[in-house]
Design an enzyme around this catalytic site. Structure first.
Site, PDB file in Angstrom:
ATOM      1  N   CYS A 105       0.882  -1.104   0.165  1.00  4.40           N
ATOM      2  CA  CYS A 105      -0.186  -0.038   0.062  1.00  4.40           C
ATOM      3  C   CYS A 105       0.785   1.391   0.017  1.00  4.40           C
ATOM      4  O   CYS A 105       1.470   1.746  -0.964  1.00  4.40           O
ATOM      5  CB  CYS A 105      -1.069  -0.006   1.221  1.00  4.40           C
ATOM      6  SG  CYS A 105      -2.465   1.015   0.964  1.00  4.40           S
ATOM      7  N   ARG A 140     -12.789   6.204  -0.353  1.00  6.87           N
ATOM      8  CA  ARG A 140     -11.561   5.213  -0.118  1.00  6.87           C
ATOM      9  C   ARG A 140     -11.907   3.665  -0.877  1.00  6.87           C
ATOM     10  O   ARG A 140     -13.297   3.323  -0.782  1.00  6.87           O
ATOM     11  CB  ARG A 140     -11.045   5.122   1.236  1.00  6.87           C
ATOM     12  CG  ARG A 140     -10.613   6.172   1.979  1.00  6.87           C
ATOM     13  CD  ARG A 140     -10.264   5.944   3.363  1.00  6.87           C
ATOM     14  NE  ARG A 140      -9.027   5.098   3.603  1.00  6.87           N
ATOM     15  CZ  ARG A 140      -7.875   5.623   3.028  1.00  6.87           C
ATOM     16  NH1 ARG A 140      -7.622   6.987   2.853  1.00  6.87           N
ATOM     17  NH2 ARG A 140      -6.841   4.726   3.237  1.00  6.87           N
ATOM     18  N   HIS A 207      -3.450  -5.724   2.241  1.00  4.42           N
ATOM     19  CA  HIS A 207      -3.123  -5.927   3.690  1.00  4.42           C
ATOM     20  C   HIS A 207      -3.567  -7.059   4.153  1.00  4.42           C
ATOM     21  O   HIS A 207      -4.018  -7.816   3.368  1.00  4.42           O
ATOM     22  CB  HIS A 207      -3.804  -4.748   4.448  1.00  4.42           C
ATOM     23  CG  HIS A 207      -3.256  -3.315   4.305  1.00  4.42           C
ATOM     24  ND1 HIS A 207      -2.042  -2.695   4.676  1.00  4.42           N
ATOM     25  CD2 HIS A 207      -3.742  -2.374   3.542  1.00  4.42           C
ATOM     26  CE1 HIS A 207      -1.849  -1.715   4.254  1.00  4.42           C
ATOM     27  NE2 HIS A 207      -2.576  -1.127   3.662  1.00  4.42           N
TER      28      HIS A 207
END
Ligand code: GLN
Length: 255
Positions: A105, A140, A207
């Site tokens: 990320c 997001r 993640h």
């Protein structure tokens, strides 16, 4: 569970460089280091984890055989981008020389030309990869993600994870994505591609962390690190990954 030890691997030693553990480490990214360390130990490979943080030198970085950098909020990324400018030359050279690394990320965004944060600040990045990231400050990209690995990686399969990022990464023509998005967003909301592979470096938005559920990526990194360090072909002893495979199947069925 008993694992076979690859005797041939006994002489091997690896130093894992964990970049900015206190600043770049969210949604379980630390789990990636734990997996790399454990999978080395299970095969009798001597392994050391070295933390590379603010103030560490280029020499500290160069002592590492395999790198891992997690993600962060924009605020921490600004601090890290500043500090990394001091190690930029050595870091870029290591990636070009084929030192393997996993960049998650914010860590992935760092490999590109620049990262424009949600408040419009343009952070200069490492500039090794032909890509850039912009965070438009709108919704997001959050949720579970499934990706079919690109053939250039030399391993096939579907990996699963969790993404949460505002940045949209655009790859240049010379960079291959890590894979094709089956479910979720990936690097941006339109291209259906996720992450990047460049030499022995992998950038990704996964993640979760990525490696416990997708240990084939961990072994790809360990193998590349040993081959680079010892200059010989390495065949890692297979480990029992049936639990990880079942977890992937269960997650995919639910998605
Ligand atoms: N701050 C960056 C973004 O929002 C990276 C986020 C992350 O590492 N999870 O895109």
């Amino acid at each position: 569970m008993k694992h076979t030890t690859n005797r041939q691997n006994k002489k091997y030693q690896l130093t894992i460089g964990w970049l900015y553990p206190d600043l770049m480490n969210i949604y379980g990214d630390r789990g990636n280091v734990i997996v790399l360390e454990k999978r080395c130990k299970d095969r009798g490979i001597n392994v050391t984890v070295r933390e590379i943080g603010v103030g560490s030198t280029e020499k500290d970085l160069q002592s590492c055989d395999l790198l891992m950098m997690g993600g962060a909020q924009d605020m921490q990324q600004e601090i890290v981008a500043k500090d990394l400018q001091k190690k930029k030359k050595a870091f870029a050279q290591m990636i070009e020389d084929g030192v393997p690394g996993l960049y998650i990320c914010g860590g992935f965004q760092y490999l590109g030309q620049y990262y424009k944060t949600a408040d419009g600040t343009k952070l200069p990045q490492l500039g090794v990869l032909d890509m850039y990231t912009e965070n438009p400050g709108r919704e997001r990209l959050i949720g579970n993600i499934a990706v079919e690995l690109s053939p250039e990686l030399g391993i096939t399969g579907t990996i699963v994870g969790f993404e949460n990022h505002g940045g949209r990464t655009i790859l240049g023509k010379s960079i291959k994505p890590l894979g094709k998005v089956l479910k979720g967003y990936g690097s941006n909301d339109s291209a259906q591609e996720e992450g990047a592979v460049y030499k022995n470096s992998i950038g990704t938005y996964f993640h979760g962390p990525i490696l416990p559920k997708n240990p084939m990526i961990a072994d790809w990194l360990i193998e590349k690190a040993l081959e680079k360090k010892y200059g010989e072909k390495v065949m890692l002893t297979p480990l029992d990954d049936s639990l990880a495979a079942s977890a992937r199947e269960a997650i995919l069925a639910r998605m």
